[in-house]
Each structure stands twice: as structure tokens, then as C-alpha cells.
Enzyme design. Sequence first.
Site, mmCIF file in Angstrom:
data_model
loop_
_atom_site.group_PDB
_atom_site.id
_atom_site.type_symbol
_atom_site.label_atom_id
_atom_site.label_comp_id
_atom_site.label_asym_id
_atom_site.label_seq_id
_atom_site.Cartn_x
_atom_site.Cartn_y
_atom_site.Cartn_z
ATOM 1 N N SER A 20 21.669 32.907 -59.606
ATOM 2 C CA SER A 20 22.455 34.094 -59.930
ATOM 3 C C SER A 20 23.684 34.143 -59.030
ATOM 4 O O SER A 20 23.640 33.729 -57.872
ATOM 5 C CB SER A 20 21.615 35.356 -59.710
ATOM 6 O OG SER A 20 22.435 36.499 -59.666
ATOM 7 N N LYS A 51 17.253 34.474 -57.003
ATOM 8 C CA LYS A 51 16.956 34.156 -58.398
ATOM 9 C C LYS A 51 16.834 32.656 -58.667
ATOM 10 O O LYS A 51 17.622 31.843 -58.195
ATOM 11 C CB LYS A 51 18.032 34.736 -59.318
ATOM 12 C CG LYS A 51 18.087 36.252 -59.355
ATOM 13 C CD LYS A 51 16.773 36.866 -59.833
ATOM 14 C CE LYS A 51 16.466 36.541 -61.278
ATOM 15 N NZ LYS A 51 17.458 37.095 -62.212
ATOM 16 N N GLU A 62 15.800 30.020 -72.095
ATOM 17 C CA GLU A 62 16.538 31.049 -72.831
ATOM 18 C C GLU A 62 17.493 30.410 -73.837
ATOM 19 O O GLU A 62 17.600 30.840 -74.994
ATOM 20 C CB GLU A 62 17.300 31.934 -71.846
ATOM 21 C CG GLU A 62 16.377 32.763 -70.966
ATOM 22 C CD GLU A 62 17.108 33.425 -69.812
ATOM 23 O OE1 GLU A 62 16.496 34.271 -69.154
ATOM 24 O OE2 GLU A 62 18.286 33.096 -69.557
#
Length: 457
Positions: free
Chosen positions: A278, A284, A291
Amino acid sequence: MAKLWQKTYTLDSLMEEFSVGSDYLIDQHLVVADVLGSIAHARTLERAGILTVDELQAAQEALVQILTLKEREQFPITLADEDCHTAIETYLTEAAGEVGKKIHTGRSRNDQVQTALRLWMREFTLRLALSVSSLAEGLFGLAAEHSEVPMPGRTHMQIAMPSSVGLWAASFAEQLADQVAHLIDLHARLDQSPLGSAASYGSPLALDRAYSASLMGFSRVQNNVLYANNSRGLFEAMLLDSCDYIGLTLSKLAQDLMLFTLPEFGYFTLPVELLTGSSIMPQKQNPDGLELARSRSARIHSATTAVKGIIRSLPSGYNRDFQDTKEPLFTGTKSTWDLVQIFTRMVEGLEVNEEALIAACTPELYATDVVLARVSKGESFRDVYQEVGAAIDTVVALDPREAIALRTALGTSGNLQLQAQEAHLFALKERALVLLTEQQERFSALAGGRDIMVVDY
């Protein structure tokens, strides 16, 4: 060089840009295939007495030079060329003289495009089958290594019945094996040559279509010349449908892995080298690949729909609309290829967290087992079902390994038949490899003995 269809006037520049679109860029994918088709066509012209032996030799040498330039990424296609076919003919005329002006005899740009696309799709189908086979092999390996590791089975995403990592992984492997079989079946449809169909109605020249088909390694000629034209877009849609099935499978696998790798579940751990970060949150590790697998699956489906939409209402015979099926074909196939590659790496590095999986096998998972154990002793299923359901908090957890071992019916967690399924996949993979090898030998013979790969993914 002028357009292949050049008239006495100059085409409006806006119309040129509109009609060519991105074809001149997309056609880099088809250069090798078109060269091979042109060599086969040149040999057919020589056999019919239209080219001399010397002209054929000059044409073949120039066409093989294009293959070398393409390997070095030194064969440009410009907007003025419109497509690879004009660029190739231009080079041939400049390098080999008058024979370059004869090479198009007896064929239309329509069957020229068709032939290049057919060669490309035929090879891609087999290469994709081999790649999907490797992914399925990885999943079968995961299933075999963890066949006895318990895993909660879920319906409606809620705890349902005892399952295993082996059952879960093998389910995707078997599904992919079926898709490999589907690709090999599709190859049989693609394995017919459209060359010689011209602009949908053939030509009055006595060109030996069977000869040119055999040179390119096709098992047969696509007989009816009008059907050969009408199959453009249709065959692309068939290939994209196959890609769509693979995308659907991998989208489901992606969704499972996103769920089961959440910290709250922790069933599996993804390889860190496939996780991104991130820009604001330093902790993160994001499953962006999973995804994007969902969105790429949607992209593949969109490509399939686009091709079908373009051809749906076309009349028989060539229509320029066909040109717009190229971009979705290459978008959908490239997205599929990339999906398979990333999942192959993901499965290779996937860690199975046995402790978390066993801890997730909470007592309610065994409710049905408790019911069926009593039914096997003579009690009524519906009465026991209602009794256990009314006192679900009293259900005691069973040994999870024993619970999955008790499931011995064919294809259940205690009887996965992995060896038989792997043998079936191996046979499919061998068939695809044999077909691909046969094609490559024909391509090599056309190209003077050099190794040739049509697909550039």
C-alpha cells in the site's frame, strides 16, 4: 507501396484512420503466421504453373528474411500499410522483384487473414492446453500432498460438512482437466484450412487447396468456401468461449483463496513475492493478483461477447466488420494466458496451514455425520434430522481426519482417485504435445528448417 486495393483516388485521411483502426499494431501478432501461409501459397502457385521455380525460390528467401526481422523486432507495420499483409507484400516486392506482385494471385486478403488467424489460433489452443495442464498438475500435487488435511466444507459460505484440502484442490484440477479436453476438441475444429476460399467464393484458378493445407499442417481443407468466410469470428468466439470457461474457473479459485487467506481464516498463506503493498499503510500485503484475476476473467468474457456481437447480424460473404474481431481475440487470449501463468506460480508457492484448518472444524460441522450415524442404525432420517437440528449446541466434534476418511464413495475426500485423474490429464497433455510437435515440424519445413513459433505470448 500503394494499398492492396488501390484506386485512382487517394483515400481521405480520416477514413484511413477510421478503417485501419489499430490493425497495423495488432497485426504484429500475425506476421509469422502470414509468412508461413504465404510460403504455402507460393508453393501452390508454383505447382499450378503461375510462378516459376526461380520465382518461388526468390519469394521463399524473402519471406524467410521477414521471419528473421520479426525475431529481431525489426519488421515495422505502419498506418499506411494498413496491416501486416500489405507490409509483407511490400517487402517481398522490394526484396524479390516481380514475384512480389504475383504472390497475391488467387487469394483475397480475406482468406489470407483467415489463414493467418487460423494458424495462430490453432497453435494457441494447444499451447494454452499445455499451460493449463501444468496448472492442473500443480493442483493435483497440492491435493496429493495434503489429501488427509481436514478442511471445513462450506455452502452459502457457511460451515457445512467435513472436507479436505485434497478434495478442494483436486476439484479445481479436475475442472481444468476438462477444459484441457475442451481445448483439444476445439483444435479439431480449427484444424481446417481456409486458404483458397478467397473473398468467399473461391477463384477460377485450379489451385490445389489440399496441397496448401498439408504444407501448413492442417488435417483437412475447410471445404465450402462460403462457410470458410462465414466461420471468421465464429471460430474466434469458440476459442474465446474456451478461454471464458478457464477464466470462470480461476475467478472462483481466486475468490476462494482471497477468503481462505484472510487473517481471520488463515487456512492458506500466499507466496509473499506475489503480494503488493500500500502507498499509505506500511503493513499491507495485498492479494492484487487474486483481485485482478476476477477482473481479467470479466475482460475475457467481455471479449467473447464483443466478437459474438460483431458477427451476430452479418449477412453471408465478407464484411469489413470482421476486422473488429481481432482486438477482442488478442485481448481475451492474452488475458487468459496471463491468468494461467500467475495461478501456476501461486499454486506452487501456496502454504497450507494445517493447524488453522483443523481448528476451523468446529462441532456443528459434524451435525450431518451424527444424523447419518444414527440413521445407519435404523432410525428415521427426518426424525433424527429434526432432533439434532433442535439441539445443535449439543453436537460433539468428531476427529476431523476420521470424518474425511469415512467418506469412501468415489470422488469423496477418502477416495479422491488422484492417480486415475492425473493419468487422464497426462494423456491429454501428451495428445496436445503430439499435435503441437506435428505442427511445428510442418512450420519448420516451410521455413527452411528453422524452429518456428507462431504465438508470441
